[in-house]
Enzyme design. Structure first.
Site, short mmCIF file in Angstrom:
data_model
loop_
_atom_site.label_atom_id
_atom_site.label_comp_id
_atom_site.label_asym_id
_atom_site.label_seq_id
_atom_site.Cartn_x
_atom_site.Cartn_y
_atom_site.Cartn_z
N ALA A 291 0.85 -1.16 -0.05
CA ALA A 291 -0.01 -0.14 0.06
C ALA A 291 1.03 1.24 0.04
CB ALA A 291 -0.99 -0.10 1.37
N ASP B 190 6.93 34.47 -33.71
CA ASP B 190 7.03 35.10 -35.09
C ASP B 190 5.61 36.09 -35.09
OD1 ASP B 190 8.74 33.45 -36.12
OD2 ASP B 190 7.52 32.30 -37.03
N ASP C 92 14.27 27.23 -39.68
CA ASP C 92 13.87 27.30 -38.22
C ASP C 92 14.09 26.03 -37.19
OD1 ASP C 92 12.82 30.03 -38.41
OD2 ASP C 92 10.77 29.66 -39.07
N ASN D 5 -0.48 7.47 2.44
CA ASN D 5 0.36 6.31 3.00
C ASN D 5 1.09 6.62 4.16
OD1 ASN D 5 -0.25 5.45 0.57
ND2 ASN D 5 1.68 5.84 -0.38
N ASN E 91 -6.24 1.61 0.70
CA ASN E 91 -5.23 1.89 -0.53
C ASN E 91 -6.14 2.03 -1.72
OD1 ASN E 91 -2.56 2.53 -1.36
ND2 ASN E 91 -2.37 0.76 -2.41
N THR F 228 -9.07 5.03 -1.43
CA THR F 228 -8.40 6.38 -1.66
C THR F 228 -7.80 6.64 -2.64
OG1 THR F 228 -6.94 5.45 -0.03
CG2 THR F 228 -8.79 6.54 0.98
N ASP F 229 -6.77 5.77 -2.75
CA ASP F 229 -5.70 6.14 -4.24
C ASP F 229 -6.46 6.24 -5.18
OD1 ASP F 229 -4.04 6.41 -2.26
OD2 ASP F 229 -2.45 4.81 -3.21
P1 ATP Z 1 7.42 36.31 -39.19
O1 ATP Z 1 8.51 36.02 -38.63
O2 ATP Z 1 6.72 37.76 -38.96
O3 ATP Z 1 6.30 35.36 -39.29
P2 ATP Z 1 8.81 35.71 -41.42
O4 ATP Z 1 10.05 35.75 -40.62
O5 ATP Z 1 7.99 34.42 -41.73
O6 ATP Z 1 7.61 36.79 -40.71
P3 ATP Z 1 9.23 35.97 -44.25
O7 ATP Z 1 7.97 35.33 -44.78
O8 ATP Z 1 10.53 34.90 -44.03
O9 ATP Z 1 8.81 36.85 -42.65
O10 ATP Z 1 9.55 37.28 -44.87
C1 ATP Z 1 10.68 37.99 -44.41
C2 ATP Z 1 10.77 39.13 -45.59
O11 ATP Z 1 10.75 38.48 -46.87
C3 ATP Z 1 9.51 39.99 -45.66
O12 ATP Z 1 9.45 41.08 -44.78
C4 ATP Z 1 9.39 40.30 -47.22
O13 ATP Z 1 10.04 41.41 -47.17
C5 ATP Z 1 10.28 39.04 -47.88
N1 ATP Z 1 8.97 38.30 -48.34
C6 ATP Z 1 8.17 37.52 -47.74
N2 ATP Z 1 7.23 36.88 -48.58
C7 ATP Z 1 7.71 36.83 -49.84
C8 ATP Z 1 7.47 36.54 -51.00
N3 ATP Z 1 6.49 35.66 -51.15
N4 ATP Z 1 8.06 36.84 -52.03
C9 ATP Z 1 9.20 37.85 -51.93
N5 ATP Z 1 9.46 38.10 -50.67
C10 ATP Z 1 8.69 37.65 -49.72
#
Ligand code: ATP
Length: 888
Positions: free
Chosen positions: A295, A341, A628, A690, A718, A721-722
């Site tokens: 227990a 982001d 990322d 316990n 035991n 309650t447990d």
């Molecule tokens: P957040 O961090 O706010 O989500 P992000 O880091 O994903 O934004 P991105 O999508 O990487 O941002 O875009 C970064 C930069 O790249 C933008 O500010 C823009 O100037 C340019 N950009 C974004 N999308 C495009 C696209 N489809 N074609 C060309 N340039 C782009």
């Protein structure tokens, strides 16, 4: 896959290994069609034949084995053996009763474990990857498990190839195959057939293998192998060998449990010897000591943690936070920094093009039909665009791309129609490091390249400006200032440029993005999410610092951060360049207030996480792109986006936001804190219970009293309650001040804040009350003294469960009725206890006697002393008089 795969493989028959054949031959051999894909009916038939595209997982344990595992504890086996032996010598009823209770205990354990497994399986299903395929001439998103050989799959940067594919088309495709080949550099892919039949996997440049990661570019491929026939499937046995990792809390509890078990065994030995010394029968004393050990040894604690975490994770999934690694549930409560982001997480990710600038003029919409330079700007917006027709006929794609395509369409510029005269012949896809993208189009005998991206990146490549009367010299500074003005209004600003070329450059690389002519700027508005501002505020009250980390322009970032309460007039904005330049790269976090990070590349995110961690912070970091992934892995809690995120980011994350919403992270932190609190309550409850049982049996002989409880009583207490009340404690809704306290230090012991002290004194109190009841009953000459001790001990534990529902608030302010499952569990347990006393045929089983009204009244009253004492403890705690720094 091929005949080289061995006789037991059920993959499709191919005339030769797929990397040695031309793509068209493979497509033909698989009876497929690149433009149309398979038909839905054919795919279904093949699915029947080849089975699901799944790499087999470790087999689930059957129920009976889970049940046996519950009994496989050494002490339980000793108990069953002892009960059987004493049954054979003495009363068989005792033996049966003990065995039934032990089995019931095992059933409760089984049910809990089964629920936890189900919850985990459901989470896994939710996290299952998808794939984009072409079937019946259209593109569909299907679960990866539904893929069959012959399916035509579309890949883009961030995808994890869902099966083994022979590439049919590849544009700047790079794949990270390190998971499969160990090669850490991404491999450049192409479509040409290879000669070497036995080329190692790493050299099969025209194949994409399941489980690798597309780091760049896009491609189309035809499925050549699925499930266990894939290269990944073949090594799956290796991957499966790793056991389930325990969470840090489980490890600590398991270590602690082992030490405690030794202590309990020693105490049981003392009780055994003391009983013998008093002249109790040896067999009975042995059973008593073993029952007490069964227990009181908390062998179930790590299992309870799993159950609480798994059920908590299931609840979080309902609130859109999908947990991929169970320990995250436990550690979420320790987060001190949330790096988020902007786009889509703090904002709605519903972009609209609202500002257009060209040749010195700003408009709110694109003129139609437009004079130069508006006409060419519109063309660039329509052609340099990656939207595609969606399943319902509307446009689909990234919000930025959609907004631009829609703005162009409003001006009468439709991509598919324009592409008839200017078809796309090449591209440099968008990537977050370069922050730009280029598409190339045939224009008669010549080629036009359209480029768009972050204004400073585009302007750095521009030498000329397109005006109404043709090209002229460019004043970059003036345009940059204009971009800055738009950004300060919260717009995401993109610059567009073009270049004419005599022919398509070979090879196609970033050198085409030179000597460009600037066409104009477009400002996109992405409104902040309505709930984000209050989530930011909640973070602050919970001692968590929210920080924006965006790839966007500093001015755009600051404008949005201000609207969300993430920044004020003093907030510094740091850019990726500041970080790289060492301008306080590791010192910035000491600045107050925390900065906004803008124009940050994914690689900078690792620096940010690292700097924070070095300063002792516990960091949650969001991300969505391929690049990322390292930062997500490095962060204490990596958070990926479920909607716009890539497979690669999701695989690297601990948690996936199904709604991409910042507020969801904050809600998950709250839930993590609640679950941790409740695990603590459960531990506090069972360990105090316990301790009470141990004290009762330990003290009696020293006070000259007969042995107060029989083995069946100990096991019953035991069990009831447990079992129910303990579990119901994990349903506590959570203190309202949950998000008003600072984060819990990650290494803080679970017994901190007065818990071990509580277990000690409350255990003594409960044991003392039982002994007092025994002494009182014996003194007043009651023949039912043992039933009285049995009942007082059980009820004291039930009252204790009520008392510890909150760590500091009184039961009245928590609300007596606010945890219905607990009330139900307590009522049921009380009824069961009364049944053992008053149901005649249970009396011989439990060795109980019906109590008189006065005795029952005594048993129902005495346990409330526990509530009074615990309320007094909480009162002292609220005043700050005890447990202030009781963290050891
Ligand atoms: P957040 O961090 O706010 O989500 P992000 O880091 O994903 O934004 P991105 O999508 O990487 O941002 O875009 C970064 C930069 O790249 C933008 O500010 C823009 O100037 C340019 N950009 C974004 N999308 C495009 C696209 N489809 N074609 C060309 N340039 C782009």
């Amino acid at each position: 896959m091929s005949e080289a795969s061995g006789p037991d493989v059920r993959g499709p028959r191919l005339p030769a290994p797929p990397h040695t054949l031309p793509a068209s031959a493979i497509v033909a051999a698989l009876d497929s069609d690149v433009e149309q894909g398979l038909t839905g009916a054919e795919a279904a038939a093949r699915r029947q034949h080849f089975g699901p595209n799944r790499v087999q997982e470790r087999r689930r344990r059957p129920l009976w084995r889970m049940f046996l595992a519950q009994l496989a504890d050494f002490m339980i086996l000793v108990l069953i053996a002892a009960a059987l032996i004493s049954g054979i010598i003495g009363s068989l009823v005792d033996t049966l009763a003990i065995v039934v209770i032990v089995l019931l205990n095992a059933v409760i354990g089984l049910v809990q474990e089964y629920r936890a497994e189900q919850a985990m399986a459901a989470l896994k299903r939710m996290a299952a990857p998808g794939a984009r395929v072409r079937r019946d001439g259209r593109e569909h998103d299907v679960p990866a498990a539904d893929l069959v050989p012959g399916d035509v799959v579309l890949l883009q940067a961030g995808n994890v190839p869902p099966a083994d594919l022979r590439l049919v088309e590849a544009a700047a495709l790079q794949i990270d195959e390190s998971a499969l080949t160990g090669e850490s550099q991404p491999v450049q892919k192409s479509t040409a057939p290879l000669d070497d039949r036995d080329a190692p996997l790493g050299e099969r440049a025209n194949m994409a293998f399941k489980g690798t990661q597309v780091t760049r570019g896009r491609a189309t491929g035809v499925v050549t192998a699925t499930g266990m026939d894939t290269e990944l499937g073949r090594i799956a046995a290796l991957l499966q060998s790793g056991g389930q990792a325990r969470t840090p809390l489980q490890q600590r509890l398991a270590r602690f449990g082992r030490r405690l078990a030794l202590a309990v065994l020693a105490i049981c030995a003392v009780i055994f010897v003391a009983g013998l010394a008093r002249g109790e029968p040896a067999g009975l004393m042995f059973l008593t000591a073993v029952s007490l050990a069964v227990a009181a040894i908390p062998e179930a604690l790590p299992a309870v943690v799993t159950i609480s975490l798994a059920l908590g994770a299931r609840k979080m999934a309902r609130q859109h936070a999908l947990i991929r690694h169970l320990p995250a549930v436990e550690t979420l409560g320790s987060v001190t920094f949330i790096c988020s982001d902007k786009t889509g997480t703090l904002t709605e990710n519903r972009m609209r093009a609202e500002a257009f600038w060209a040749a010195g003029e700003t408009l709110e919409s694109l003129p139609s039909p437009g004079p130069e330079p508006w006409r060419t700007l519109g063309l660039a917006m329509a052609l340099n665009n990656d939207t595609r027709p969606g399943e319902d006929g509307s446009l689909a794609g990234e919000p930025t791309e959609l907004a631009l395509a829609e703005a162009a369409l409003a001006a009468g510029l439709e991509r598919t129609r324009l592409e008839q005269s200017q078809p796309r012949t090449g591209e440099l896809p968008f990537d977050a490091e370069r922050k730009r993208m280029t598409t190339l189009h045939r224009d008669g005998d010549a080629v036009i390249a359209y480029t768009k991206g972050a204004p400073e990146r585009i302007l750095a490549c521009c030498t000329r400006l397109l005006a109404a009367d043709g090209e002229r010299d460019l004043d970059s500074q003036a345009v940059l200032q204009q971009a800055e003005r738009l950004a300060a209004r919260g717009y995401r600003v993109l610059a567009f440029a073009r270049r004419r070329l005599a022919r398509l450059p070979e090879p196609l690389d970033a050198s085409v993005e030179r000597q460009l002519t600037l066409l104009g700027l477009v400002g996109l508005l992405d409104p902040p999410r309505a709930e984000a501002a209050s989530a930011v505020e909640l973070c602050r009250s919970a001692g968590i610092t929210p920080v924006m980390v965006t790839g966007d322009h500093p001015a755009t970032a600051l404008a949005i951060a201000r609207r969300l309460g993430l920044a004020n007039d003093d907030t510094p904005v740091l850019t990726g360049r500041d970080l790289a330049g060492g301008a306080g790269a590791s010192r910035w976090w000491t600045d107050t207030p925390a900065p906004v990070f803008a124009r940050v590349s994914p690689t900078h995110k690792i620096d940010i996480v690292g700097a924070l961690q070095r300063s002792g912070q516990y960091v949650a970091m969001t991300g969505d792109g391929v690049n990322d992934a390292p930062a997500l892995k490095r962060a204490d809690i990596g958070v990926a986006m479920g909607r716009k995120g890539t497979d690669v980011a999701r695989e690297a994350a601990d948690m996936v936001l199904l709604d991409d919403n910042f507020a969801t992270i904050v809600a998950a932190v709250r839930e993590g804190r609640r679950i941790y609190d409740n695990v603590r309550k459960f531990i506090k409850y069972t360990m105090t219970s316990n301790a009470g049982e141990i004290w009762t049996l330990f003290l009696a002989p020293f006070l000259g009293l007969p042995i107060p409880l029989l083995p069946i009583h100990i096991l019953w207490i035991n069990l009831v309650t447990d079992g129910l009340p303990g579990l119901a404690l994990t349903a506590e809704p959570g203190d309202p001040d949950l998000m008003q306290r600072p984060p819990r230090p990650p290494r803080e012991p679970i017994f901190a804040h007065g818990m071990w002290q509580h277990i000690l004194w409350a255990g003594v109190l409960i044991g003392g009350l039982s002994i007092f009841a025994q002494a009182w009953a014996l003194h007043s000459g009651s023949a039912h003294w043992q039933t009285i001790v049995f009942t007082v001990l059980t009820l004291s534990q039930l009252v204790h469960a009520l008392a510890i529902r909150s760590e500091s608030r009184s039961l009245w302010s928590v609300g007596l009725l606010s945890n219905a499952p607990l009330l139900g569990a307590l009522a049921l347990t009380l009824l069961l206890q009364l049944a053992t006393i008053y149901v005649p045929w249970l009396n011989p089983v439990f060795h109980t006697d019906p109590l008189t009204a006065a005795e029952l009244g005594f048993c129902l009253t005495l346990p409330w002393v526990v509530l009074l004492a615990v309320e007094a403890e909480k009162w002292l705690c609220r005043r700050g008089w005890i447990y202030q720094n009781a963290a050891q």
